[in-house]
Write a protein that holds these residues in place. Structure first.
Motif, PDB file in Angstrom:
ATOM      1  N   SER A  55       0.830  -1.209   0.000  1.00 37.96           N
ATOM      2  CA  SER A  55       0.000   0.000   0.000  1.00 37.96           C
ATOM      3  C   SER A  55       0.864   1.259   0.000  1.00 37.96           C
ATOM      4  N   ARG A  56       2.151   1.120   0.349  1.00 35.16           N
ATOM      5  CA  ARG A  56       3.072   2.253   0.345  1.00 35.16           C
ATOM      6  C   ARG A  56       3.909   2.297  -0.929  1.00 35.16           C
ATOM      7  N   VAL A  57       3.438   1.619  -1.951  1.00 36.95           N
ATOM      8  CA  VAL A  57       4.088   1.633  -3.267  1.00 36.95           C
ATOM      9  C   VAL A  57       3.090   2.167  -4.279  1.00 36.95           C
ATOM     10  N   ARG A  58       3.540   3.113  -5.118  1.00 41.78           N
ATOM     11  CA  ARG A  58       2.685   3.657  -6.180  1.00 41.78           C
ATOM     12  C   ARG A  58       3.372   3.474  -7.532  1.00 41.78           C
ATOM     13  N   ILE A  59       2.577   3.264  -8.560  1.00 42.52           N
ATOM     14  CA  ILE A  59       3.094   3.259  -9.927  1.00 42.52           C
ATOM     15  C   ILE A  59       2.997   4.686 -10.439  1.00 42.52           C
ATOM     16  N   PRO A  60       4.111   5.329 -10.797  1.00 39.28           N
ATOM     17  CA  PRO A  60       4.072   6.748 -11.179  1.00 39.28           C
ATOM     18  C   PRO A  60       3.253   6.992 -12.434  1.00 39.28           C
ATOM     19  N   GLU A  61       2.505   8.091 -12.419  1.00 43.35           N
ATOM     20  CA  GLU A  61       1.771   8.558 -13.581  1.00 43.35           C
ATOM     21  C   GLU A  61       2.675   9.478 -14.408  1.00 43.35           C
ATOM     22  N   PRO A  62       2.321   9.736 -15.689  1.00 42.77           N
ATOM     23  CA  PRO A  62       3.162  10.620 -16.513  1.00 42.77           C
ATOM     24  C   PRO A  62       3.365  12.008 -15.918  1.00 42.77           C
ATOM     25  N   THR A  63       2.394  12.463 -15.100  1.00 44.17           N
ATOM     26  CA  THR A  63       2.504  13.816 -14.535  1.00 44.17           C
ATOM     27  C   THR A  63       3.281  13.867 -13.217  1.00 44.17           C
ATOM     28  N   ASN A  64       3.678  12.719 -12.672  1.00 45.69           N
ATOM     29  CA  ASN A  64       4.420  12.703 -11.411  1.00 45.69           C
ATOM     30  C   ASN A  64       5.861  13.166 -11.613  1.00 45.69           C
ATOM     31  N   ARG A  65       6.346  13.951 -10.661  1.00 41.27           N
ATOM     32  CA  ARG A  65       7.748  14.385 -10.667  1.00 41.27           C
ATOM     33  C   ARG A  65       8.577  13.306  -9.972  1.00 41.27           C
ATOM     34  N   ILE A  66       9.541  12.756 -10.690  1.00 42.37           N
ATOM     35  CA  ILE A  66      10.358  11.668 -10.159  1.00 42.37           C
ATOM     36  C   ILE A  66      11.791  12.170  -9.985  1.00 42.37           C
ATOM     37  N   PHE A  67      12.271  12.150  -8.753  1.00 40.21           N
ATOM     38  CA  PHE A  67      13.644  12.553  -8.475  1.00 40.21           C
ATOM     39  C   PHE A  67      14.500  11.298  -8.365  1.00 40.21           C
ATOM     40  N   VAL A  87       9.352   1.569   1.710  1.00 38.32           N
ATOM     41  CA  VAL A  87       9.853   0.861   0.527  1.00 38.32           C
ATOM     42  C   VAL A  87      10.578   1.836  -0.405  1.00 38.32           C
ATOM     43  N   TYR A  88      11.812   1.472  -0.784  1.00 41.92           N
ATOM     44  CA  TYR A  88      12.648   2.357  -1.586  1.00 41.92           C
ATOM     45  C   TYR A  88      13.324   1.575  -2.712  1.00 41.92           C
ATOM     46  N   LEU A  89      13.517   2.257  -3.815  1.00 44.12           N
ATOM     47  CA  LEU A  89      14.365   1.736  -4.890  1.00 44.12           C
ATOM     48  C   LEU A  89      15.769   2.276  -4.642  1.00 44.12           C
ATOM     49  N   HIS A  90      16.724   1.380  -4.494  1.00 53.14           N
ATOM     50  CA  HIS A  90      18.111   1.790  -4.262  1.00 53.14           C
ATOM     51  C   HIS A  90      18.879   1.714  -5.579  1.00 53.14           C
ATOM     52  N   ILE A  91      19.475   2.836  -5.974  1.00 55.97           N
ATOM     53  CA  ILE A  91      20.275   2.910  -7.192  1.00 55.97           C
ATOM     54  C   ILE A  91      21.717   3.179  -6.801  1.00 55.97           C
ATOM     55  N   VAL A 135       5.325  -3.658  -7.782  1.00 52.84           N
ATOM     56  CA  VAL A 135       6.672  -3.151  -7.526  1.00 52.84           C
ATOM     57  C   VAL A 135       7.471  -3.119  -8.821  1.00 52.84           C
ATOM     58  N   ARG A 136       7.365  -4.175  -9.619  1.00 54.79           N
ATOM     59  CA  ARG A 136       8.108  -4.231 -10.883  1.00 54.79           C
ATOM     60  C   ARG A 136       7.664  -3.116 -11.830  1.00 54.79           C
ATOM     61  N   LEU A 137       6.359  -2.872 -11.907  1.00 57.37           N
ATOM     62  CA  LEU A 137       5.844  -1.814 -12.773  1.00 57.37           C
ATOM     63  C   LEU A 137       6.291  -0.433 -12.285  1.00 57.37           C
ATOM     64  N   ALA A 138       6.276  -0.247 -10.968  1.00 61.52           N
ATOM     65  CA  ALA A 138       6.685   1.045 -10.404  1.00 61.52           C
ATOM     66  C   ALA A 138       8.150   1.327 -10.697  1.00 61.52           C
ATOM     67  N   VAL A 139       9.001   0.328 -10.478  1.00 62.73           N
ATOM     68  CA  VAL A 139      10.434   0.526 -10.686  1.00 62.73           C
ATOM     69  C   VAL A 139      10.748   0.719 -12.166  1.00 62.73           C
ATOM     70  N   ASP A 140      10.128  -0.069 -13.027  1.00 67.20           N
ATOM     71  CA  ASP A 140      10.351   0.088 -14.477  1.00 67.20           C
ATOM     72  C   ASP A 140       9.989   1.499 -14.933  1.00 67.20           C
ATOM     73  N   ALA A 141       8.871   2.025 -14.432  1.00 61.81           N
ATOM     74  CA  ALA A 141       8.441   3.373 -14.817  1.00 61.81           C
ATOM     75  C   ALA A 141       9.432   4.424 -14.333  1.00 61.81           C
ATOM     76  N   ILE A 142       9.977   4.242 -13.130  1.00 59.56           N
ATOM     77  CA  ILE A 142      10.951   5.195 -12.590  1.00 59.56           C
ATOM     78  C   ILE A 142      12.232   5.177 -13.412  1.00 59.56           C
ATOM     79  N   LEU A 143      12.707   3.995 -13.738  1.00 58.03           N
ATOM     80  CA  LEU A 143      13.970   3.886 -14.483  1.00 58.03           C
ATOM     81  C   LEU A 143      13.837   4.410 -15.902  1.00 58.03           C
ATOM     82  N   LEU A 144      12.646   4.272 -16.505  1.00 57.50           N
ATOM     83  CA  LEU A 144      12.447   4.742 -17.876  1.00 57.50           C
ATOM     84  C   LEU A 144      12.205   6.250 -17.951  1.00 57.50           C
ATOM     85  N   ALA A 145      11.688   6.822 -16.874  1.00 59.98           N
ATOM     86  CA  ALA A 145      11.291   8.239 -16.901  1.00 59.98           C
ATOM     87  C   ALA A 145      12.500   9.157 -16.816  1.00 59.98           C
TER      88      ALA A 145
END
Length: 589
Positions: free
Chosen positions: A14-26, A69-73, A133-143
């Motif tokens: 519930s603490r994971v979101r799949i980013p939308e095109p309008t979301n600002r991703i840092f 929950v965090y994506l570590h790069i 989680v996979r969809l959320a991370v893929d969207a972050i890495l592609l954006a």
């Protein structure tokens, strides 16, 4: 009871979101510090807010938000074998395959899912991870990261105008339907740098660059034959309107007759004519603006500094540089001065970045604690990128929010003793206007907090005293942050040298010859003379006296009512000549 990592992750979905095109991703820099994926601890992206944090601040974010929950790069520099054979270049280019090696290090990037507070780690990619989680991370890495979008929007918005051909563009109905992928030039085998002509739907390659890269000129040749004006670069079309609200501002639309990148407000309709739904396309190539921005921000300024001399890089607290982020030298020079003052040395992001020394460390040889070298050819300081700082400070300013080069004005910051020999800070500042804008933003942020306002260290009071022949006196007072001084050239201490120089200059001009740099003599005007000129009495002609009820000549004098901790002096290098023609004074000694 020990909980399995996957079960722990599922319990926090519930603490994971799949980013939308309008979301600002840092995803390039910590929001609190200047840590990046290349820092020792890497970078943690909150999978709910999409904010990024370094190792020292991710725990703070967890305590504040409860987001676990965090994506570590993590980016790790690839080791280069010392005996690696050098490749002979076959192309006149730098950094391209077949070209000269630009000696830039390569990095290997790894990803993982980390769950706080225990820092439980799961590898990514992995089919065992929940699909959300996979969809959320893929969207972050592609954006594109929000930091990159802000830079690009500032750069592109400064350049693009609506094309004169966009609103009434004629399109030919020839039953052309463009597929969503698999494009290829209609006249050669090129599969990248492809341009779709918006009149007839032809897909053709772009211009050939000077270094042999790019296309084969087929798109421009097609325009020369048909005069169809607009084309869009395939691979740059995107539905992400968050940065600008206009698809054509992010997509690369080019007008051949206007010879420039342009805006096409009707781009969605023009694409739909050929069966393209831009909302379903993903960006896969860099736009022209992005390439220009990369070239500008990645330029090695060391090549043109220090008159070609090799200098020894310095490291540690107080020795951190600011990276050029696109015509930003005016900001870098100003902030280096401001954050060398006691009042601004506080726990803010920029102060910590500049003064802590954390981002000013020498390189070490592989895993050994052996410094590579102190030569500029092998060791350099990466510095910090003030992207977020500029986005906050310059957001409301029409000039500084862009990436245009600002004008250069000379200023000095010295202590209140007004004795140059005791100057606490003496530095050239580009764009004094930015300094004043910065202080204005600081004032706004500290409204009603006088004791905490660091801008007060630059504030001082000025009193103007005007007396007329009636004996009456009037006073006016104001607060200011800079003292603007005229330069009395008649007070130059090298008058004889100047006279000889002007004679030589006249002789050279008569002979049609140029002066060499060694022959130029500049006036040397003491700072004391400039300050004395400021406080000297000044006649005001045609002054209307309310006591005499007529115009007369008044006498004006100026003085300080209070002194700042640091006095910033602006030297007026422009004077008015006959006919109100402005003249810029040469550099002074």
């Amino acid at each position: 009871m020990i909980i399995e990592p996957l079960d722990l992750l599922r319990s926090n979905l519930s603490r994971v979101r799949i980013p939308e095109p309008t979301n600002r991703i840092f995803k390039h820099e910590c929001c609190v510090s200047y840590d990046t994926p290349r820092s020792d601890g890497g970078l943690f992206i909150d999978l709910y807010t999409f904010l990024a944090f370094g190792k020292d601040y991710v725990g703070w974010n967890y305590e504040k938000t409860g987001n676990p929950v965090y994506l570590h790069i993590k980016q790790t520099k690839k080791l280069v074998p010392e005996d690696r054979p050098s490749k002979k270049p076959t192309l006149l280019a730098i950094g391209l395959n077949g070209g000269f090696d630009n000696d830039e290090p390569e990095y290997e990037e790894t990803h993982s899912i980390v769950i706080l507070p225990e820092y439980v780690s799961l590898s990514f990619p992995s089919v065992e991870l929940p699909e959300k989680v996979r969809l959320a991370v893929d969207a972050i890495l592609l954006a594109d990261g929000a930091e990159r979008k802000e830079q690009l929007a500032a750069w592109a918005a400064d350049e693009k105008q609506v094309s004169a051909y966009a609103m009434n563009l004629q399109q030919i109905n020839n039953d052309v339907v463009i597929p969503p992928s698999g494009w290829k030039c209609a006249k050669c085998d090129k599969k990248d740098n492809l341009w779709l002509n918006l009149t007839d739907g032809m897909i053709l390659c772009g211009r050939k660059n000077w270094d042999g890269s790019g296309g084969n000129n087929h798109a421009i040749e097609h325009y020369e034959q048909t005069r169809y004006p607009l084309a869009v670069k395939l691979g740059t079309i995107t539905a992400d309107l968050e940065a600008a609200g206009d698809a054509s501002l992010l997509s690369d639309v080019y007008s051949y007759p206007e010879d420039n990148s342009v805006l096409d407000p009707q781009l969605a309709q023009h694409l739909a004519f050929f069966g393209i739904d831009f909302s379903s396309l993903q960006k896969t190539e860099m736009t022209t603006a992005e390439r220009e921005l990369d070239q500008n921000t990645n330029f090695d300024w060391n090549r043109i500094q220090e008159s070609g001399q090799e200098v020894e890089p310095i490291f540690g607290p107080g020795y951190t540089g600011l990276v050029n982020i696109g015509n930003s030298c005016y900001m870098a020079a100003t902030m280096q001065v401001v954050f060398s003052t006691r009042s601004f040395i506080s726990w803010t992001k920029l102060a910590h970045g500049l003064l802590s020394g954390k981002y000013s460390l020498p390189e070490f040889k592989n895993d050994e604690k052996e410094i590579l070298a102190t030569s500029t050819t092998t060791a350099k300081q990466e510095g910090i990128r003030p992207n977020m700082f500029k986005a906050v400070i310059a957001a409301s300013h029409p000039e500084f929010s862009s990436i245009r080069q600002q004008s250069m004005l000379k200023a000095y910051a010295i202590n209140t003793s007004l004795n140059p020999s005791n100057a606490s800070v003496i530095l050239i500042i580009d764009a004094l206007e930015f300094f004043l804008h910065f202080l204005d933003r600081v004032e706004q942020a500290n409204a009603g907090k006088t004791e905490l306002n660091p801008a007060n260290s630059f504030k001082f009071g000025i009193e103007d005293r005007i007396s007329c022949s009636s004996g009456k006196v009037t006073y006016s007072r104001r607060d200011d942050y800079i003292l603007s001084l005229n330069i009395p050239l008649h007070e130059a201490t090298n008058k004889e040298e100047l006279e000889s120089f002007h004679k030589l200059k006249a002789e050279k001009l008569a002979e049609g010859k140029d002066l060499s740099g060694d022959e130029i003599v500049r006036p040397r005007v003491p700072l004391e003379a400039c300050l004395a000129n400021f406080s000297a009495p000044e006649d005001i002609h045609d002054f209307y006296s309310t006591a005499l009820k007529r115009k007369t000549t008044a006498l004006k004098t100026a003085g300080f009512t209070s002194f700042p901790d640091y006095l910033v002096l602006h030297m007026r290098r422009f004077v008015m000549e006959a006919g109100w023609v402005p003249k810029k004074l040469g550099m002074l000694s």
